[in-house]
Scaffold this motif. Structure first.
Motif, PDB file in Angstrom:
ATOM      1  N   LEU A   8       0.845  -1.186   0.000  1.00 55.59           N
ATOM      2  CA  LEU A   8       0.000   0.000   0.000  1.00 55.59           C
ATOM      3  C   LEU A   8       0.885   1.242   0.000  1.00 55.59           C
ATOM      4  O   LEU A   8       1.595   1.527   0.970  1.00 55.59           O
ATOM      5  CB  LEU A   8      -0.913   0.010   1.231  1.00 55.59           C
ATOM      6  N   ILE A   9       0.859   1.980  -1.108  1.00 58.55           N
ATOM      7  CA  ILE A   9       1.607   3.234  -1.220  1.00 58.55           C
ATOM      8  C   ILE A   9       0.685   4.374  -0.816  1.00 58.55           C
ATOM      9  O   ILE A   9      -0.385   4.552  -1.400  1.00 58.55           O
ATOM     10  CB  ILE A   9       2.096   3.454  -2.663  1.00 58.55           C
ATOM     11  N   ASP A  10       1.098   5.122   0.191  1.00 60.68           N
ATOM     12  CA  ASP A  10       0.309   6.241   0.687  1.00 60.68           C
ATOM     13  C   ASP A  10       0.830   7.540   0.068  1.00 60.68           C
ATOM     14  O   ASP A  10       1.951   7.976   0.367  1.00 60.68           O
ATOM     15  CB  ASP A  10       0.397   6.305   2.217  1.00 60.68           C
ATOM     16  N   SER A 239       6.710   5.574   3.008  1.00 63.57           N
ATOM     17  CA  SER A 239       5.513   5.836   2.194  1.00 63.57           C
ATOM     18  C   SER A 239       4.688   4.586   1.929  1.00 63.57           C
ATOM     19  O   SER A 239       3.547   4.691   1.480  1.00 63.57           O
ATOM     20  CB  SER A 239       5.923   6.437   0.841  1.00 63.57           C
ATOM     21  N   THR A 240       5.252   3.409   2.195  1.00 61.97           N
ATOM     22  CA  THR A 240       4.630   2.166   1.742  1.00 61.97           C
ATOM     23  C   THR A 240       4.610   1.130   2.854  1.00 61.97           C
ATOM     24  O   THR A 240       5.572   1.001   3.616  1.00 61.97           O
ATOM     25  CB  THR A 240       5.394   1.592   0.537  1.00 61.97           C
ATOM     26  N   ASP A 320       7.475   0.634   6.107  1.00 60.07           N
ATOM     27  CA  ASP A 320       8.641   0.982   5.289  1.00 60.07           C
ATOM     28  C   ASP A 320       8.971  -0.108   4.276  1.00 60.07           C
ATOM     29  O   ASP A 320      10.106  -0.578   4.175  1.00 60.07           O
ATOM     30  CB  ASP A 320       9.841   1.250   6.195  1.00 60.07           C
ATOM     31  N   ALA A 321       7.961  -0.488   3.517  1.00 59.58           N
ATOM     32  CA  ALA A 321       8.091  -1.592   2.559  1.00 59.58           C
ATOM     33  C   ALA A 321       8.156  -1.090   1.121  1.00 59.58           C
ATOM     34  O   ALA A 321       7.751  -1.797   0.203  1.00 59.58           O
ATOM     35  CB  ALA A 321       6.917  -2.560   2.722  1.00 59.58           C
ATOM     36  N   GLY A 322       8.683   0.107   0.924  1.00 56.76           N
ATOM     37  CA  GLY A 322       8.738   0.647  -0.423  1.00 56.76           C
ATOM     38  C   GLY A 322      10.026   0.322  -1.151  1.00 56.76           C
ATOM     39  O   GLY A 322      10.025  -0.193  -2.263  1.00 56.76           O
ATOM     40  N   ILE A 342      -2.819   1.885  -3.998  1.00 51.42           N
ATOM     41  CA  ILE A 342      -2.430   3.269  -3.726  1.00 51.42           C
ATOM     42  C   ILE A 342      -3.514   3.940  -2.903  1.00 51.42           C
ATOM     43  O   ILE A 342      -4.706   3.883  -3.254  1.00 51.42           O
ATOM     44  CB  ILE A 342      -2.208   4.046  -5.035  1.00 51.42           C
ATOM     45  N   ARG A 343      -3.110   4.567  -1.807  1.00 54.85           N
ATOM     46  CA  ARG A 343      -4.028   5.429  -1.057  1.00 54.85           C
ATOM     47  C   ARG A 343      -3.851   6.843  -1.601  1.00 54.85           C
ATOM     48  O   ARG A 343      -2.802   7.453  -1.466  1.00 54.85           O
ATOM     49  CB  ARG A 343      -3.735   5.389   0.443  1.00 54.85           C
TER      50      ARG A 343
END
Length: 365
Positions: A8-10, A239-240, A320-322, A342-343
């Motif tokens: 999930l990318i915020d 971000s993720t 922190d999985a980006g 994506i959020r």
């Protein structure tokens, strides 16, 4: 509710990094390129491209992706270009950077229509990991002899120096740059641009961004050159998340929860560097080891604290999985890959990619 697992990318969190990048660009005069080796999820490139100057790559596929999906400036670097990819790389790139003098000479005729760079290995770095240390003994990453470099300097327009790794210490960065200048400064004024690579964690909390901007501006003006930075992790840090669900729980002397994901398949960098995943708030009286569902005995995200015991169906957000995750995910054990979601800035969530058995099938033969 979206089925787990998924990345999930915020965008709101991503925007914070972009704003820091915009500020650094303005204050320093440097151009900033996204390092695709770290993050290449192109569904958010439309937003990132508003704040960054382009992309830098480590392969033909990456330079093509940057050219087609990000636009703007595209730098093509590879540890070694092959005969069957050099012309395509040049086609998609604005600048091509060679790792060695031998490669520069070999492809001199092919690359005469494009700006050329050469990677310098300064033999100093900030890496705490041998596997990621570009200045390790016998490193194959770049040229380190100033006299040999000077012999071919009329064939190049710039240099790339990549010697930082998750370096959130400005003073260490500054000291290393001073050392690099002592050895190579007489070459710097003979080129048009220098990339200082990535690994400078300037979006970290409390990083002295003003000091970095001043140092970059001084460096640029001293040699009358354009400076590039190539952030990967710094662009997308925090971000993720990787969203997972608990599939099973038991006690074998320690409380254990099995989730519908795998560190081996979905966050392999943690396994490579023997680091634990992060969750928030990681607080409470119940200590539970979170494990992946692959058959690898060491498929363990880490041990964390929770306010109550986990139960089947509970959801956990791995933080922190980006960086170096979505680009490294793999089909180990035939486990399906996490979806990509994506959020948006309005907090709505959209799924932008899902994977099926057919993807697994066609990744093989």
């Amino acid at each position: 509710m979206i089925q787990t697992p998924y990345y999930l990318i915020d965008k709101s969190s991503l925007m914070k990094n972009m704003q820091v990048i915009a500020s650094l660009r303005e204050r320093s005069g440097a151009k900033i390129l996204l390092a695709l080796k770290c993050f290449a999820t192109w569904s958010v490139f439309d937003m990132m491209s508003q704040f960054m100057d382009g992309t830098t790559s480590s392969s033909l596929f990456e330079v093509r992706l940057g050219h087609e999906k990000f636009g703007k400036e595209s730098h093509a670097y590879s540890v070694a270009w092959s005969d069957d990819e050099i012309d395509a790389a040049i086609h998609y790139a604005d600048k091509i950077i060679f790792n060695s003098i031998n490669q520069l000479n070999r492809f001199q005729k092919n690359s005469q229509s494009i700006q050329r760079g050469l990677r310098i290995n300064p033999k100093v770095s900030s890496s705490a990991f041998d596997i990621a240390d570009p200045a390790c003994p016998f490193s194959r990453l770049g040229e380190s002899n100033p006299q040999q470099i000077e012999k071919v300097i009329h064939h190049i327009n710039g240099f790339m120096i990549h010697n930082n790794c998750e370096n959130n210490n400005f003073y260490l960065f500054n000291n290393m740059l001073n050392t690099i200048e002592e050895k190579f400064s007489y070459l710097f004024s003979q080129v048009e641009w220098i990339s200082l690579g990535g690994g400078i964690h300037f979006t970290a909390d409390h990083y002295p961004i003003n000091s970095l901007a001043k140092r970059l501006k001084y460096f640029s003006e001293k040699y009358n050159i354009l400076i590039y930075l190539e952030p990967g992790e710094a662009s997308i840090t925090n971000s993720t998340t990787l969203e997972v669900s608990v599939l099973d729980t038991f006690n074998n002397g320690k409380e254990i929860a099995i989730v519908d994901s795998s560190i081996e398949s979905h966050m392999p960098d943690l396994l490579i560097y023997r680091e634990s995943a992060k969750i928030k708030p990681n607080a409470g009286q119940h200590e539970i080891m979170i494990c992946g569902k692959s058959c690898l005995a060491g498929d363990i995200f880490g041990t964390f604290f929770f306010p109550s015991k986990l139960k089947i169906g509970d959801r956990i957000s791995i933080q922190d999985a980006g960086g170096y995750t979505m680009v490294k995910k793999n089909w180990f054990n035939g486990l399906n890959l996490p979806s990509l979601a994506i959020r948006e800035l309005d907090k709505s969530i959209q799924i932008v990619q899902q994977f099926t058995y057919q993807d697994y099938l066609h990744s093989l033969s």
